[in-house]
Design an enzyme around this catalytic site. Structure first.
Site, mmCIF file in Angstrom:
data_model
loop_
_atom_site.group_PDB
_atom_site.id
_atom_site.type_symbol
_atom_site.label_atom_id
_atom_site.label_comp_id
_atom_site.label_asym_id
_atom_site.label_seq_id
_atom_site.Cartn_x
_atom_site.Cartn_y
_atom_site.Cartn_z
ATOM 1 N N ASP A 427 0.863 -1.169 0.000
ATOM 2 C CA ASP A 427 0.000 0.000 0.000
ATOM 3 C C ASP A 427 0.911 1.234 0.000
ATOM 4 O OD1 ASP A 427 -2.313 1.612 0.333
ATOM 5 O OD2 ASP A 427 -1.921 1.707 2.476
ATOM 6 N N ASP A 863 -1.499 -0.714 6.003
ATOM 7 C CA ASP A 863 -1.826 -0.234 7.349
ATOM 8 C C ASP A 863 -3.310 0.012 7.551
ATOM 9 O OD1 ASP A 863 -1.789 3.329 7.383
ATOM 10 O OD2 ASP A 863 -1.961 2.047 5.626
ATOM 11 N N ASP A 867 -6.601 -2.764 3.205
ATOM 12 C CA ASP A 867 -5.510 -3.676 2.845
ATOM 13 C C ASP A 867 -5.715 -5.090 3.386
ATOM 14 O OD1 ASP A 867 -4.058 -1.513 1.671
ATOM 15 O OD2 ASP A 867 -3.460 -0.889 3.670
#
Length: 1206
Positions: A427, A863, A867
């Site tokens: 990410d 985070d 995700d």
């Protein structure tokens, strides 16, 4: 009312909002009540009979693998899906029959210990997950109970229909329908970083009819009926209606507040709970925690299949020989094996029933030879992995002091996978960046300003060994002592030519003044004045915008007030040198979108001039410049390239003066387009804006650093040198993703970009027509064409590095079954891959495609809640335990606080864990083959009679006590090279990627070593004792003494073999290796001292038999030396002439050449993968370009020298 109302700008007057307006039900709203749109919510009436009959999901959320009811069956399934455990269960059952060559207790107790230990470990790990779930489910939120009273209750107790009050900086506990807020017109700011990765705040707005519910008491009699879509995973759509006061109002995504997003810059909101728990959109995007198994463990199963096949083969051969020998045992009165009493025997040795005896012997042999398969292998690995996880958790180099968060391995099943990662899927927001934009440089009137140095520039300087870093740090320290002024968030600009009003004295001061005016006016930020200090802060839709207004304020153009029709600044007057107030009439805002890639405002200044102020991407701004507005174009372009190479996000600023007639024509057309209710309303607005945003005069460009987390470029560089590929999957816009790609050195100047999107004129035209089928068909054809073109570019290129950049719409077609292999083929041919505007589902699908398509180990890191699917789909999921929620951490396998810790986690712990586990498994099979084949050879020696060479408890304790401790020490403590060398030579990690330490060649070579050792042990012992007197009285050895001698030799050989294999001896390893041998003799003394009823064949065998005989000790020494000689010779030859990576580095360390750059460079050239991304690749590319220019250009010596300085 607990909080005051915030009176502020009416946003409907500034923006072109359509939310909150009463409109007719068309398109999707016509489906309400039909399939997929059947949800009914009784707002403020969760206990009504109508609501009670609807069994909606509770708001309790669980991420655990087990519960009280499923733990026993599921964990037993986890244990017995391991083929070895299943086999030992079968053997344990057979041990209770007369077929068993040993007692049932000695067979079943080791299995119980092994399975029990593994289940306890699973229970502890799942309990930790449960504790995190409890923390989230027990968070408090204010809920309307009755009579206008709001009480704090836990999230888990929320019900569909409850009215909740969420306060500033709190997370939304469920999917809520926004009813009102602290703002007059019921808008609120929402941060959705946990959902889509974007840090810019989203504006949400309630319906007009509920916007007056701004007091807790007003909810006493509030009732409404909501009908909407059923739970689904789409984050960006919501279709529903609300019946309120006998009127029906349409609901859109503008009124939906999603769980795990956060309320920002708004004192409070009131909302009705629509979706709870696992019905919420964020959890609809999640999947159940999968049971992950490492590739080494899967290969272990195949090894056990192989060993089981070998065991069946030798049992079959032995049974055939036994059957033949049994049939020949009795010829009349003559008995060949008289000691078996074939004339008075059971079926097991009956010559009349030899075939049946052979079959029964086969079952006995299967139980006897099961020591070829190590029963303690799995539990030993479990213990080792738990200890390895403890080392990861306690590594101070992965402890983040600012948030007091260490690394935490939430599961230990995948430790060795950390050493085999081929592709990282990351990410962006909150993972690579720390959500902080800083204004650092600018170019005005063709002149560059700003002396700040970006993280990328620092990383390049370190790679070069340049003193730049030390100079910067020294300057920063000197400035800190001389000017203790506190730092300003979003502003890191240092240039004495601009600061403190000095811009007035410089050239082109009028251009500089206009430049910073544009920064202070062209935005949608809202100022807030602190009543106590008078300080001004800004609420902006994006961090970029906030950094611009902060920078303008710091330089002398303070934006301090916005009304519906004006923007007011405190400006520095160049003539008087005083701060003056200037007001600009705000006429229009032409908003930014991904198609326009620019934003403009039209204002009237105090002199009556009409000004169009514009900022945007260079790709769209330069083409809109007037002929007389290009004075600084070349210089600005050069500066933009420099900024991009430094990893900065850039925007071009320009303006033009409008005449009254032109503006009135524009205003008429703009109002018509804005008030249009047709489907192409946005396109009409863009067309009108296009007409006026032309003939601009260039002012300059801004450069903002999307602040990376500390150490990200260096970490990516090390990972790239290790041969690990990095993909970035982000919900951000393409421009943002590309900028961060440059910032973290995934992209660089000169790297060829393959950009795949659906912004072609043909598709845009089809979208205007609204023909969904034609759009989908054309879009898919366009994506296939672009993929083919990209592959052709790579095929025809000569060594150029490529980057693939694809947007979310294109990705949805690229992931279709008939296209995904073409997409994967192109992607793995590129040095970098960036997927923009990716939904959580797409992130998970891309991860699955890479994992299954390449067959290599994938690692996902993120985070946010968006995700979770990606983390669970990857072989390893790494959660960043930042400040924004815990959803990713709760669904991860390992949690770390910063992306940079990934370097140490993989290159150090990953390499060590992989090497330790691989060596451990190979050694396990070596020692069990060495032991098991002596049993087989004794069987052959005893005409396959089913007689074991060893006492029952010798057999049972071999894997548990006498040889288990050294292998545990190997798995926990061994290091081929130190952590410093793991980081200094990242190519060492490629041993794991290539799986050289656990290849079939290496596994079979260890097995072959075991075969050689067992042959030497058995034949040396039997030959030495066969015809020789053993005791002083002339007696030859008995079976008990032969068994004890064979066992002693096996224990000595396998433990000494461990001593040869260990690279890093510690006191613990010495104790475990030599202690294992000592423990055997202590056991032999103690067990032999028991009564014969208990010790059976071991009674006094050591004291009276082995110990007094010199031949026993001499034979043991001889066997150990002869057994270890083949391995020692092979290892010496390999290390001298065919060293592996870690052996080369061991040589470097031994010879003291670790700091010799030329020698180290020679070693690094052994890398099988060329480094194409990262700071090193960026520097190498620059070096190659300089060399190419020097080589291709015939210049004077002075020119060559000058070029070399570049």
């Amino acid at each position: 009312m607990t909080g005051g109302r915030r009176k502020n700008t009416n946003f409907r007057k500034i923006y072109t909002f359509s939310c909150g307006k009463k409109s007719s039900f068309k398109d999707d709203h016509s489906q309400i009540g039909g399939p997929g749109f059947s949800r009914v919510v009784f707002c403020n009436e969760p206990e009504s009979p109508e609501a009670q009959i609807r069994t909606y999901s509770a708001n309790y959320v669980s991420t655990t693998k087990y519960n009280l009811a499923t733990f026993i069956p599921k964990s037993l399934f986890e244990q017995f899906r391991r083929v070895a455990n299943m086999y030992f269960l079968l053997v344990g059952c057979l041990a209770f029959t007369p077929l068993a060559p040993y007692t049932a207790v000695s067979a079943i107790i080791p299995l119980i210990v092994v399975i029990g230990a593994s289940m306890v470990k699973e229970a502890i790990e799942d309990w930790r997950r449960r504790e995190q779930d409890i923390e989230v489910n027990n968070r408090k939120v204010k809920v309307h109970t009755s009579n206008g009273i709001f009480d704090n209750i836990e999230w888990k107790k929320l019900r569909v229909g409850d009215i909740v009050k969420v306060e500033k900086d709190d997370f939304f506990p469920a999917d809520l329908l926004l009813l009102s807020s602290s703002y007059e017109d019921a808008i609120c700011y929402v941060e959705t970083m946990n959902l889509d990765g974007e840090t810019n705040l989203k504006l949400k707005q309630a319906l007009d009819v509920t916007s007056n519910l701004h007091d807790e008491s007003t909810f006493q009699d509030f009732k409404a009926l909501v009908k909407c879509e059923d739970p689904n995973a789409n984050l960006y759509t919501f279709v529903g209606s609300m019946d309120f006061e006998e009127q029906q109002y349409p609901l859109t995504p503008q009124q939906l507040l999603l769980r795990d997003s956060k309320l920002r810059n708004t004192d409070y909101i009131y909302g009705a709970v629509i979706f709870t728990g696992h019905d919420t959109k964020v959890l609809q995007n999640a999947t159940d925690p999968p049971s992950k198994r490492s590739k080494i463990e899967k290969r272990m199963d195949r090894i056990i299949y192989l060993m089981f096949g070998v065991m069946v083969l030798i049992a079959t051969v032995g049974s055939i020989f036994f059957g033949i020998a049994t049939k020949k045992d009795l010829h009349g009165d003559r008995m060949k094996r008289w000691y078996l009493r074939p004339n008075h025997t059971t079926v097991f040795f009956d010559p009349q029933r030899a075939p049946l005896a052979a079959i029964l012997h086969f079952l006995t042999a299967l139980m006897l030879y099961n020591y070829l398969i190590p029963i303690s292998l799995y539990v030993s690995i479990e213990v080792v992995k738990v200890m390895q996880s403890t080392f990861i958790n306690q590594d101070v180099n992965m402890y983040y002091e600012e948030t007091d968060k260490p690394a935490r391995a939430r599961t230990s099943n995948l430790n060795e996978e950390l050493g085999q990662v081929d592709t990282i899927l990351s990410d962006k927001t909150g993972t690579l960046t720390c959500n902080s934009m800083e204004f650092i440089k600018c170019s005005v009137a063709g002149k560059a300003y700003g002396r700040g140095v970006t993280e990328v520039e620092k990383a390049i300087a370190r790679r070069k060994g340049s003193p730049l870093v030390q100079e910067i740090e020294s300057e920063d320290l000197a400035e800190h002592h001389s000017d203790p002024k506190p730092s300003v968030k979003g502003f890191n600009f240092k240039d004495e030519r601009i600061m403190d009003g000095n811009w007035v004295k410089g050239p082109h001061s009028d251009v500089i003044q206009t430049f910073f005016r544009v920064m202070a006016i062209c935005h949608t930020a809202i100022p807030e004045v602190d009543g106590k200090t008078g300080n001004i802060s800004y609420e902006a839709e994006s961090p970029d915008e906030a950094s611009f207004v902060v920078a303008a304020r710091e330089i002398g153009f303070e934006f301090y007030q916005r009304t519906q029709t004006s923007i007011s600044l405190h400006e520095l007057d160049p003539k008087s040198g005083m701060i003056v107030e200037r007001s600009y009439q705000l006429l229009n805002i032409l908003e930014f979108n991904s198609t326009r890639k620019r934003m403009s405002v039209i204002v009237r200044n105090q002199e009556g001039q009409l000004l169009l102020l514009s900022k945007g991407a260079d790709s769209v701004m330069f083409e809109r410049l007037a002929e007389n507005g290009r004075e600084f174009e070349n210089e600005t372009r050069d500066h933009l390239n420099e900024y991009a190479d430094a990893g900065l996000r850039t925007l071009v600023l320009a303006y033009r003066e409008l005449n009254e007639k032109e503006y009135k024509e524009f205003e008429k057309e703009f109002d018509e387009a804005k008030n249009s209710v047709s489907a192409d309303r946005d396109e009409k607005i863009d067309e009108v804006a296009e007409k006026i945003e032309k003939d601009l005069i260039l002012l300059g460009a801004t450069a903002v650093e999307d602040k990376l987390q500390n150490g990200v470029p260096e970490c990516i560089d090390k990972l790239a040198q290790a041969g690990i590929k990095l993909w970035v999957l982000t919900g951000d816009k393409m421009e943002t993703a590309i900028n961060i790609g440059f910032a973290c050195s995934l992209l660089r100047q000169g790297m060829r970009q393959i950009v795949i999107n659906l912004e072609t004129p043909e598709i845009i035209a089809l979208e205007k027509e609204g023909k969904k089928t034609d759009i989908a068909k054309a879009s898919k054809a366009s994506v296939i064409h672009q993929l083919s073109e990209g592959k052709s570019q790579i095929t025809s290129s000569s060594g150029d590095a490529f980057a693939l950049i694809i947007d979310g719409k294109s990705l949805s077609f690229a992931l279709e079954d008939d296209v995904k292999n073409m997409f994967l083929d192109l992607a793995i041919s590129c040095a970098s891959v960036i997927c923009c505007r990716s939904s959580p589902k797409q992130k998970a699908l891309v991860t699955r495609l890479v994992k299954t398509g390449t067959g290599k180990t994938t690692l996902a890191i993120g985070d946010g809640a968006n995700d979770v699917g990606m983390l669970q789909e990857a072989d390893i999921g790494i959660g960043i335990s930042g400040v924004e929620g815990m959803q990713a951490v709760m669904s991860s396998d390992i949690a770390i606080a910063q992306f940079r810790f990934l370097e140490r986690l993989l290159l150090v712990h990953g390499h060590w864990c992989y090497r330790r586990i691989a060596s451990m498994v190979c050694y396990f099979f070596y020692k069990n083959i060495t032991f098991g084949l002596t049993i087989f050879m004794f069987e052959a020696y005893a005409s396959f009679s089913g007689q074991s060479a060893y006492n029952d408890w010798y057999l049972s304790l071999y894997n548990v006590f006498f040889t288990s401790a050294p292998v545990l020490a190997l798995g926990i403590f061994d290091q081929d090279v130190s952590a410093r060398f793991c980081l200094k030579f990242p190519l060492l990690y490629q041993e794991g990627i290539q799986n050289v330490l656990f290849s079939w060649r290496r596994i079979l070579s260890w097995m072959f070593n075991g075969v050689i050792s067992s042959i030497i042990i058995f034949f040396f012992c039997t030959t030495a004792f066969q015809h020789q007197a053993f005791r002083e009285g002339g007696q030859v050895v008995e079976m008990e003494i032969l068994g004890a001698t064979l066992y002693s030799c096996v224990v000595w050989v396998v433990n000494c073999q461990m001593a040869l294999s260990v690279s890093y001896f510690t006191l613990i390893q010495h104790i475990f290796v030599w202690g294992g041998i000592a423990l055997w003799y202590l056991f032999l003394l103690a067990y032999g001292a028991l009564s014969p009823n208990l010790s059976s064949t071991a009674y006094m065998v050591f004291i009276e038999g082995c110990a007094p005989a010199p031949s026993y000790w001499f034979l043991t020494l001889l066997v150990v030396i002869c057994s270890l000689t083949p391995y020692f010779s092979y290892s010496a030859i390999q290390m001298r002439f065919f060293p592996m990576y870690h052996e080369m580095i061991q040589w470097i360390r031994k010879e003291g050449q670790a700091d010799d750059p030329e020698y180290c460079r020679m070693v690094r050239q052994r890398s099988l993968r060329t480094t194409t991304v990262g700071v090193s690749a960026r520097l190498d590319a620059k070096t190659r370009n300089v060399k190419r220019k020097v080589h291709n250009t015939k210049q004077s010596p002075e020119q060559v020298i000058e070029l070399g300085r570049v």
